[in-house]
Write a protein that holds these residues in place. Structure first.
Motif, PDB file in Angstrom:
ATOM      1  N   SER A   1     -10.571   4.537  -1.355  1.00 31.69           N
ATOM      2  CA  SER A   1     -10.710   3.144  -0.934  1.00 31.69           C
ATOM      3  C   SER A   1     -11.406   2.308  -2.006  1.00 31.69           C
ATOM      4  O   SER A   1     -12.220   2.815  -2.769  1.00 31.69           O
ATOM      5  CB  SER A   1     -11.510   3.067   0.366  1.00 31.69           C
ATOM      6  OG  SER A   1     -10.911   3.876   1.346  1.00 31.69           O
TER       7      SER A   1
ATOM      8  N   HIS B   1      -6.470  12.395   2.607  1.00 30.99           N
ATOM      9  CA  HIS B   1      -6.692  10.968   2.425  1.00 30.99           C
ATOM     10  C   HIS B   1      -7.822  10.847   1.415  1.00 30.99           C
ATOM     11  O   HIS B   1      -8.463  11.841   1.116  1.00 30.99           O
ATOM     12  CB  HIS B   1      -7.098  10.357   3.769  1.00 30.99           C
ATOM     13  CG  HIS B   1      -6.671   8.924   3.911  1.00 30.99           C
ATOM     14  ND1 HIS B   1      -5.495   8.564   4.491  1.00 30.99           N
ATOM     15  CD2 HIS B   1      -7.260   7.765   3.540  1.00 30.99           C
ATOM     16  CE1 HIS B   1      -5.388   7.242   4.480  1.00 30.99           C
ATOM     17  NE2 HIS B   1      -6.447   6.735   3.906  1.00 30.99           N
TER      18      HIS B   1
ATOM     19  N   GLU C   1     -15.630   2.838   5.362  1.00 33.26           N
ATOM     20  CA  GLU C   1     -14.965   2.040   6.375  1.00 33.26           C
ATOM     21  C   GLU C   1     -15.746   2.049   7.690  1.00 33.26           C
ATOM     22  O   GLU C   1     -16.666   2.836   7.881  1.00 33.26           O
ATOM     23  CB  GLU C   1     -13.543   2.579   6.618  1.00 33.26           C
ATOM     24  CG  GLU C   1     -12.627   2.499   5.406  1.00 33.26           C
ATOM     25  CD  GLU C   1     -12.783   3.649   4.443  1.00 33.26           C
ATOM     26  OE1 GLU C   1     -13.749   4.417   4.568  1.00 33.26           O
ATOM     27  OE2 GLU C   1     -11.923   3.784   3.552  1.00 33.26           O
TER      28      GLU C   1
ATOM     29  N   ASN D   1      -6.055  -0.437  -1.253  1.00 36.45           N
ATOM     30  CA  ASN D   1      -5.724   0.628  -2.200  1.00 36.45           C
ATOM     31  C   ASN D   1      -4.409   1.265  -1.775  1.00 36.45           C
ATOM     32  O   ASN D   1      -4.012   1.155  -0.611  1.00 36.45           O
ATOM     33  CB  ASN D   1      -6.830   1.708  -2.209  1.00 36.45           C
ATOM     34  CG  ASN D   1      -7.170   2.160  -0.803  1.00 36.45           C
ATOM     35  OD1 ASN D   1      -8.032   1.582  -0.148  1.00 36.45           O
ATOM     36  ND2 ASN D   1      -6.452   3.160  -0.313  1.00 36.45           N
TER      37      ASN D   1
ATOM     38  N   SER E   1      -7.724  -0.889   3.961  1.00 34.63           N
ATOM     39  CA  SER E   1      -8.405  -0.921   2.672  1.00 34.63           C
ATOM     40  C   SER E   1      -7.409  -1.281   1.562  1.00 34.63           C
ATOM     41  O   SER E   1      -6.221  -0.959   1.647  1.00 34.63           O
ATOM     42  CB  SER E   1      -9.080   0.415   2.394  1.00 34.63           C
ATOM     43  OG  SER E   1      -8.149   1.466   2.498  1.00 34.63           O
TER      44      SER E   1
ATOM     45  N   LYS F   1       0.803  -1.229   0.000  1.00 32.84           N
ATOM     46  CA  LYS F   1       0.000   0.000   0.000  1.00 32.84           C
ATOM     47  C   LYS F   1       0.835   1.278   0.000  1.00 32.84           C
ATOM     48  O   LYS F   1       0.308   2.358  -0.247  1.00 32.84           O
ATOM     49  CB  LYS F   1      -0.870   0.057   1.281  1.00 32.84           C
ATOM     50  CG  LYS F   1      -2.124  -0.762   1.236  1.00 32.84           C
ATOM     51  CD  LYS F   1      -2.890  -0.595   2.542  1.00 32.84           C
ATOM     52  CE  LYS F   1      -3.391   0.812   2.804  1.00 32.84           C
ATOM     53  NZ  LYS F   1      -4.674   1.147   2.194  1.00 32.84           N
TER      54      LYS F   1
HETATM   55 MG    MG Z   1      -7.963   3.088   3.815  1.00 33.56          MG
END
Ligand code: MG
Ligand code: AMP
Length: 324
Positions: A150, A230, A179, A144, A142, A55
Protein backbone atom coordinates in the motif's frame (compact mmCIF):
# COMPACT_ATOMS: atom_id res chain seq x y z
CA UNK A 1 2.10 12.23 -15.85
CA UNK A 2 0.00 13.05 -12.84
CA UNK A 3 -0.19 16.63 -11.57
CA UNK A 4 0.83 17.00 -7.92
CA UNK A 5 -0.76 19.54 -5.56
CA UNK A 6 0.55 20.05 -2.04
CA UNK A 7 -2.52 20.32 0.18
CA UNK A 8 -0.74 22.22 2.95
CA UNK A 9 0.56 24.91 0.58
CA UNK A 10 -2.50 25.10 -1.66
CA UNK A 11 -5.53 23.69 0.20
CA UNK A 12 -8.14 25.65 -1.76
CA UNK A 13 -6.67 24.83 -5.17
CA UNK A 14 -6.41 21.21 -4.09
CA UNK A 15 -10.11 21.06 -3.21
CA UNK A 16 -11.20 22.83 -6.40
CA UNK A 17 -9.05 20.82 -8.80
CA UNK A 18 -9.84 17.56 -7.00
CA UNK A 19 -13.61 18.20 -7.05
CA UNK A 20 -13.48 19.08 -10.76
CA UNK A 21 -11.46 15.94 -11.56
CA UNK A 22 -13.84 13.74 -9.54
CA UNK A 23 -16.81 15.35 -11.31
CA UNK A 24 -15.30 14.22 -14.62
CA UNK A 25 -15.41 10.65 -13.32
CA UNK A 26 -11.64 10.37 -12.92
CA UNK A 27 -9.94 8.78 -9.89
CA UNK A 28 -7.38 10.80 -7.91
CA UNK A 29 -4.57 10.00 -5.48
CA UNK A 30 -5.95 11.15 -2.12
CA UNK A 31 -4.05 11.32 1.18
CA UNK A 32 -5.83 10.02 4.27
CA UNK A 33 -4.53 9.35 7.75
CA UNK A 34 -4.38 5.57 7.08
CA UNK A 35 -2.83 5.22 3.60
CA UNK A 36 -3.15 7.06 0.26
CA UNK A 37 -6.42 6.23 -1.49
CA UNK A 38 -7.33 5.97 -5.18
CA UNK A 39 -10.59 7.86 -4.82
CA UNK A 40 -13.53 8.26 -7.19
CA UNK A 41 -17.23 9.18 -7.11
CA UNK A 42 -18.99 6.18 -5.53
CA UNK A 43 -22.22 7.01 -7.37
CA UNK A 44 -20.64 6.98 -10.86
CA UNK A 45 -20.16 3.54 -12.45
CA UNK A 46 -17.60 4.75 -15.02
CA UNK A 47 -15.53 6.32 -12.24
CA UNK A 48 -15.62 3.15 -10.14
CA UNK A 49 -14.69 1.03 -13.16
CA UNK A 50 -11.61 3.23 -13.57
CA UNK A 51 -10.56 2.44 -9.98
CA UNK A 52 -10.68 -1.30 -10.65
CA UNK A 53 -8.87 -0.91 -13.98
CA UNK A 54 -6.19 1.43 -12.63
CA UNK A 55 -5.37 -0.95 -9.79
CA UNK A 56 -5.98 -4.23 -11.63
CA UNK A 57 -8.29 -5.06 -8.75
CA UNK A 58 -10.76 -7.97 -8.97
CA UNK A 59 -14.31 -6.65 -9.12
CA UNK A 60 -15.65 -9.02 -6.49
CA UNK A 61 -13.58 -7.10 -3.93
CA UNK A 62 -15.81 -4.30 -2.58
CA UNK A 63 -14.54 -0.77 -1.99
CA UNK A 64 -14.79 1.28 1.18
CA UNK A 65 -17.01 4.36 0.70
CA UNK A 66 -15.71 7.47 2.42
CA UNK A 67 -18.08 10.04 3.91
CA UNK A 68 -17.62 13.50 5.43
CA UNK A 69 -19.38 12.69 8.72
CA UNK A 70 -21.91 10.46 10.45
CA UNK A 71 -24.86 12.51 9.17
CA UNK A 72 -23.76 11.88 5.58
CA UNK A 73 -23.17 8.19 6.30
CA UNK A 74 -26.74 7.87 7.65
CA UNK A 75 -28.04 8.95 4.23
CA UNK A 76 -26.49 5.84 2.68
CA UNK A 77 -26.56 3.12 5.36
CA UNK A 78 -28.66 1.88 8.26
CA UNK A 79 -26.98 2.10 11.67
CA UNK A 80 -27.64 -0.29 14.55
CA UNK A 81 -27.00 1.13 18.06
CA UNK A 82 -23.52 -0.42 18.47
CA UNK A 83 -22.32 0.78 15.06
CA UNK A 84 -23.61 4.27 15.84
CA UNK A 85 -21.80 4.30 19.15
CA UNK A 86 -18.54 3.26 17.45
CA UNK A 87 -19.02 5.90 14.74
CA UNK A 88 -19.60 8.60 17.35
CA UNK A 89 -16.52 7.54 19.27
CA UNK A 90 -14.05 6.97 16.43
CA UNK A 91 -15.09 9.05 13.39
CA UNK A 92 -13.29 10.72 11.84
CA UNK A 93 -10.67 8.01 12.17
CA UNK A 94 -9.29 4.63 11.03
CA UNK A 95 -12.49 2.59 11.55
CA UNK A 96 -14.63 1.14 8.74
CA UNK A 97 -18.12 -0.12 9.58
CA UNK A 98 -19.88 -2.62 7.32
CA UNK A 99 -23.56 -1.69 7.37
CA UNK A 100 -26.79 -2.51 5.51
CA UNK A 101 -27.10 -0.28 2.45
CA UNK A 102 -30.22 1.88 2.21
CA UNK A 103 -32.34 0.98 -0.81
CA UNK A 104 -31.81 3.58 -3.57
CA UNK A 105 -28.85 5.03 -1.68
CA UNK A 106 -27.23 6.04 -4.95
CA UNK A 107 -23.99 4.20 -4.21
CA UNK A 108 -23.37 2.18 -7.35
CA UNK A 109 -23.37 -1.64 -6.97
CA UNK A 110 -19.92 -1.74 -8.59
CA UNK A 111 -18.57 -0.06 -5.44
CA UNK A 112 -20.08 -2.69 -3.13
CA UNK A 113 -19.45 -5.63 -5.49
CA UNK A 114 -23.22 -6.09 -5.58
CA UNK A 115 -23.55 -6.76 -1.82
CA UNK A 116 -26.48 -5.41 0.19
CA UNK A 117 -23.98 -3.95 2.67
CA UNK A 118 -21.49 -1.11 2.37
CA UNK A 119 -18.18 -0.48 4.11
CA UNK A 120 -18.14 3.15 5.32
CA UNK A 121 -15.40 5.26 6.82
CA UNK A 122 -15.04 8.95 7.71
CA UNK A 123 -11.41 9.99 7.15
CA UNK A 124 -9.66 12.69 9.17
CA UNK A 125 -8.52 16.05 7.79
CA UNK A 126 -8.28 17.00 4.13
CA UNK A 127 -10.09 13.97 2.69
CA UNK A 128 -13.13 14.73 4.86
CA UNK A 129 -13.07 18.39 3.74
CA UNK A 130 -12.93 17.34 0.10
CA UNK A 131 -15.89 14.96 0.50
CA UNK A 132 -17.88 17.73 2.20
CA UNK A 133 -17.16 20.05 -0.74
CA UNK A 134 -17.91 17.36 -3.35
CA UNK A 135 -20.99 16.22 -1.40
CA UNK A 136 -20.83 12.65 -2.67
CA UNK A 137 -19.22 9.56 -1.13
CA UNK A 138 -15.80 8.62 -2.47
CA UNK A 139 -15.02 4.96 -3.08
CA UNK A 140 -11.32 4.53 -2.34
CA UNK A 141 -9.08 1.50 -2.03
CA UNK A 142 -5.36 2.02 -1.43
CA UNK A 143 -3.55 3.81 -4.27
CA UNK A 144 -1.38 0.94 -5.48
CA UNK A 145 -1.51 -1.95 -7.93
CA UNK A 146 -3.74 -4.67 -6.49
CA UNK A 147 -1.85 -7.14 -4.33
CA UNK A 148 1.18 -4.90 -3.89
CA UNK A 149 2.38 -2.82 -0.96
CA UNK A 150 0.00 0.00 0.00
CA UNK A 151 1.01 3.59 -0.72
CA UNK A 152 1.79 5.83 2.26
CA UNK A 153 3.26 8.81 0.38
CA UNK A 154 2.49 10.78 -2.79
CA UNK A 155 5.75 9.46 -4.27
CA UNK A 156 4.64 5.86 -3.69
CA UNK A 157 1.42 6.67 -5.58
CA UNK A 158 3.34 8.33 -8.39
CA UNK A 159 5.86 5.48 -8.75
CA UNK A 160 3.09 2.92 -9.06
CA UNK A 161 0.12 4.69 -10.72
CA UNK A 162 1.51 8.06 -11.90
CA UNK A 163 1.17 7.11 -15.57
CA UNK A 164 -2.45 6.05 -15.16
CA UNK A 165 -4.00 8.95 -13.20
CA UNK A 166 -4.05 12.71 -13.70
CA UNK A 167 -3.96 14.09 -10.14
CA UNK A 168 -2.16 13.24 -6.91
CA UNK A 169 -2.71 15.32 -3.78
CA UNK A 170 0.32 15.42 -1.50
CA UNK A 171 0.05 15.59 2.29
CA UNK A 172 3.39 13.97 3.13
CA UNK A 173 3.65 10.60 4.85
CA UNK A 174 0.42 8.99 6.11
CA UNK A 175 0.24 9.35 9.88
CA UNK A 176 -1.25 5.94 10.76
CA UNK A 177 0.37 3.97 7.94
CA UNK A 178 -1.89 0.88 7.84
CA UNK A 179 -5.45 0.59 6.54
CA UNK A 180 -8.56 0.98 8.67
CA UNK A 181 -9.90 -1.59 11.10
CA UNK A 182 -13.07 -3.15 9.61
CA UNK A 183 -15.94 -4.12 11.93
CA UNK A 184 -19.35 -5.58 11.15
CA UNK A 185 -22.12 -5.76 13.76
CA UNK A 186 -24.49 -8.67 13.26
CA UNK A 187 -27.25 -9.69 15.69
CA UNK A 188 -25.65 -7.52 18.36
CA UNK A 189 -22.24 -9.21 17.95
CA UNK A 190 -19.20 -7.31 16.75
CA UNK A 191 -17.00 -9.08 14.22
CA UNK A 192 -13.48 -7.99 13.31
CA UNK A 193 -13.25 -8.40 9.52
CA UNK A 194 -9.79 -6.84 9.30
CA UNK A 195 -7.46 -5.58 12.02
CA UNK A 196 -6.15 -2.09 11.21
CA UNK A 197 -5.14 1.34 12.40
CA UNK A 198 -7.56 1.40 15.33
CA UNK A 199 -6.61 -1.15 18.00
CA UNK A 200 -9.26 -3.80 18.67
CA UNK A 201 -8.96 -3.13 22.41
CA UNK A 202 -10.12 0.49 21.87
CA UNK A 203 -13.24 -0.71 20.08
CA UNK A 204 -13.98 -3.27 22.81
CA UNK A 205 -13.54 -0.61 25.49
CA UNK A 206 -16.09 1.72 23.90
CA UNK A 207 -18.59 -1.01 22.99
CA UNK A 208 -18.21 -2.76 26.33
CA UNK A 209 -18.04 -6.15 24.60
CA UNK A 210 -15.59 -8.45 22.85
CA UNK A 211 -14.84 -8.42 19.13
CA UNK A 212 -15.29 -11.83 17.56
CA UNK A 213 -12.27 -12.77 15.52
CA UNK A 214 -12.22 -15.14 12.61
CA UNK A 215 -10.37 -18.39 13.07
CA UNK A 216 -6.80 -18.21 11.74
CA UNK A 217 -7.37 -21.15 9.38
CA UNK A 218 -10.14 -19.37 7.45
CA UNK A 219 -8.36 -16.02 7.52
CA UNK A 220 -8.09 -15.84 3.74
CA UNK A 221 -11.68 -15.33 2.62
CA UNK A 222 -13.77 -14.21 5.57
CA UNK A 223 -14.76 -11.01 3.75
CA UNK A 224 -14.93 -10.76 -0.03
CA UNK A 225 -11.54 -9.90 -1.42
CA UNK A 226 -9.54 -10.66 1.69
CA UNK A 227 -6.97 -12.58 -0.29
CA UNK A 228 -4.26 -14.59 1.40
CA UNK A 229 -1.44 -13.08 -0.67
CA UNK A 230 -1.42 -9.29 -0.52
CA UNK A 231 1.01 -6.49 0.34
CA UNK A 232 3.60 -8.48 -1.59
CA UNK A 233 7.02 -6.96 -2.21
CA UNK A 234 9.23 -8.35 -5.00
CA UNK A 235 11.34 -10.19 -2.44
CA UNK A 236 10.14 -13.17 -0.43
CA UNK A 237 9.13 -12.40 3.17
CA UNK A 238 10.10 -14.39 6.26
CA UNK A 239 8.64 -13.72 9.72
CA UNK A 240 9.81 -14.19 13.31
CA UNK A 241 13.43 -14.35 12.17
CA UNK A 242 16.01 -15.11 14.86
CA UNK A 243 18.90 -15.29 12.42
CA UNK A 244 19.60 -13.64 9.08
CA UNK A 245 21.80 -14.56 6.10
CA UNK A 246 23.86 -12.47 3.71
CA UNK A 247 21.32 -12.38 0.87
CA UNK A 248 18.63 -11.00 3.17
CA UNK A 249 17.57 -7.57 4.40
CA UNK A 250 16.48 -7.47 8.04
CA UNK A 251 13.61 -5.35 9.38
CA UNK A 252 13.72 -5.16 13.17
CA UNK A 253 11.26 -4.18 15.88
CA UNK A 254 12.62 -3.14 19.27
CA UNK A 255 16.15 -4.33 19.92
CA UNK A 256 16.08 -8.05 19.12
CA UNK A 257 19.15 -10.24 19.18
CA UNK A 258 19.39 -11.56 15.60
CA UNK A 259 22.24 -13.86 14.72
CA UNK A 260 24.17 -12.70 11.64
CA UNK A 261 22.75 -9.14 11.46
CA UNK A 262 26.19 -7.79 10.59
CA UNK A 263 26.12 -9.82 7.34
CA UNK A 264 22.63 -8.74 6.21
CA UNK A 265 22.39 -6.58 3.07
CA UNK A 266 20.72 -3.87 5.16
CA UNK A 267 19.11 -3.52 8.57
CA UNK A 268 16.08 -1.25 9.06
CA UNK A 269 14.46 -0.41 12.40
CA UNK A 270 10.65 -0.17 12.28
CA UNK A 271 10.81 1.23 15.79
CA UNK A 272 13.97 0.90 17.87
CA UNK A 273 12.02 1.87 21.01
CA UNK A 274 9.39 -0.84 20.39
CA UNK A 275 6.53 1.60 19.64
CA UNK A 276 3.84 -0.17 17.59
CA UNK A 277 2.33 3.10 16.25
CA UNK A 278 5.73 4.15 14.93
CA UNK A 279 6.19 0.69 13.43
CA UNK A 280 2.79 0.84 11.68
CA UNK A 281 3.58 4.27 10.24
CA UNK A 282 6.91 2.98 8.85
CA UNK A 283 5.75 -0.46 7.73
CA UNK A 284 4.93 -0.10 4.03
CA UNK A 285 7.66 2.45 3.30
CA UNK A 286 10.24 0.16 4.90
CA UNK A 287 9.00 -2.83 2.93
CA UNK A 288 9.54 -0.84 -0.26
CA UNK A 289 12.97 0.26 0.88
CA UNK A 290 13.93 -3.27 1.83
CA UNK A 291 12.75 -4.44 -1.59
CA UNK A 292 14.94 -1.78 -3.23
CA UNK A 293 18.05 -3.25 -1.55
CA UNK A 294 17.73 -6.17 -3.99
CA UNK A 295 17.50 -8.76 -1.22
CA UNK A 296 16.13 -12.18 -2.17
CA UNK A 297 14.27 -12.25 1.14
CA UNK A 298 13.12 -9.67 3.66
CA UNK A 299 13.38 -11.08 7.19
CA UNK A 300 11.28 -9.54 9.97
CA UNK A 301 12.05 -9.96 13.65
CA UNK A 302 9.12 -10.88 15.91
CA UNK A 303 6.43 -8.22 16.38
CA UNK A 304 4.03 -8.63 19.33
CA UNK A 305 0.38 -9.21 18.40
CA UNK A 306 -1.12 -6.65 20.78
CA UNK A 307 -2.55 -3.20 19.89
CA UNK A 308 -1.55 -2.14 16.37
CA UNK A 309 0.69 -5.23 16.25
CA UNK A 310 -2.40 -7.21 15.25
CA UNK A 311 -2.76 -5.12 12.06
CA UNK A 312 0.98 -5.20 11.35
CA UNK A 313 1.13 -8.99 11.70
CA UNK A 314 -1.97 -9.40 9.52
CA UNK A 315 -0.22 -7.47 6.72
CA UNK A 316 3.04 -9.36 7.21
CA UNK A 317 1.38 -12.78 7.15
CA UNK A 318 -0.18 -11.89 3.84
CA UNK A 319 3.08 -10.41 2.52
CA UNK A 320 4.66 -13.79 3.40
CA UNK A 321 1.81 -15.93 1.99
CA UNK A 322 2.41 -18.15 -1.06
CA UNK A 323 1.80 -16.17 -4.25
CA UNK A 324 -0.23 -17.30 -7.23
MG1 MG B 1 -5.06 -2.06 -0.50
P1 AMP C 1 -9.19 -2.19 0.79
O1 AMP C 1 -8.85 -3.48 0.11
O2 AMP C 1 -8.17 -1.68 1.72
O3 AMP C 1 -9.71 -1.18 -0.16
O4 AMP C 1 -10.39 -2.51 1.78
C1 AMP C 1 -11.58 -2.94 1.30
C2 AMP C 1 -11.94 -4.15 2.06
O5 AMP C 1 -13.06 -3.84 2.84
C3 AMP C 1 -12.37 -5.26 1.15
O6 AMP C 1 -11.27 -6.06 0.81
C4 AMP C 1 -13.39 -5.99 1.96
O7 AMP C 1 -12.78 -7.04 2.63
C5 AMP C 1 -13.88 -4.96 2.96
N1 AMP C 1 -15.23 -4.55 2.63
C6 AMP C 1 -15.63 -3.45 1.96
N2 AMP C 1 -16.95 -3.43 1.83
C7 AMP C 1 -17.41 -4.54 2.41
C8 AMP C 1 -18.69 -5.12 2.59
N3 AMP C 1 -19.78 -4.51 2.13
N4 AMP C 1 -18.77 -6.30 3.25
C9 AMP C 1 -17.67 -6.91 3.72
N5 AMP C 1 -16.44 -6.43 3.57
C10 AMP C 1 -16.30 -5.27 2.93
Amino acid sequence: MARHIDILEHPQTAIEVAAATLAEGLPIGLPTETVYGLAADATNPAAITRIYETKGRPRFNPLICHMSDLAMAERYAIFDPISRKLAEAFWPGPLTLVLPLRPDSGIHPLATAGLDTVGIRVPQGFAGDLIRAFDRPLAAPSANTSGKISATSADHVDDDLGERITLILDAGASVVGVESTIVKVEDGEMRLLRPGGLAASEIERVAGKALKRKKKASAAIEAPGMMASHYAPGAAVRLDATEVSENETLIRFGKPDIVGSENAIAVLDLSASGDLSEAAANLFDFMKRADATGAATIAFSHIPDEGLGEAINDRLRRAAAPRE
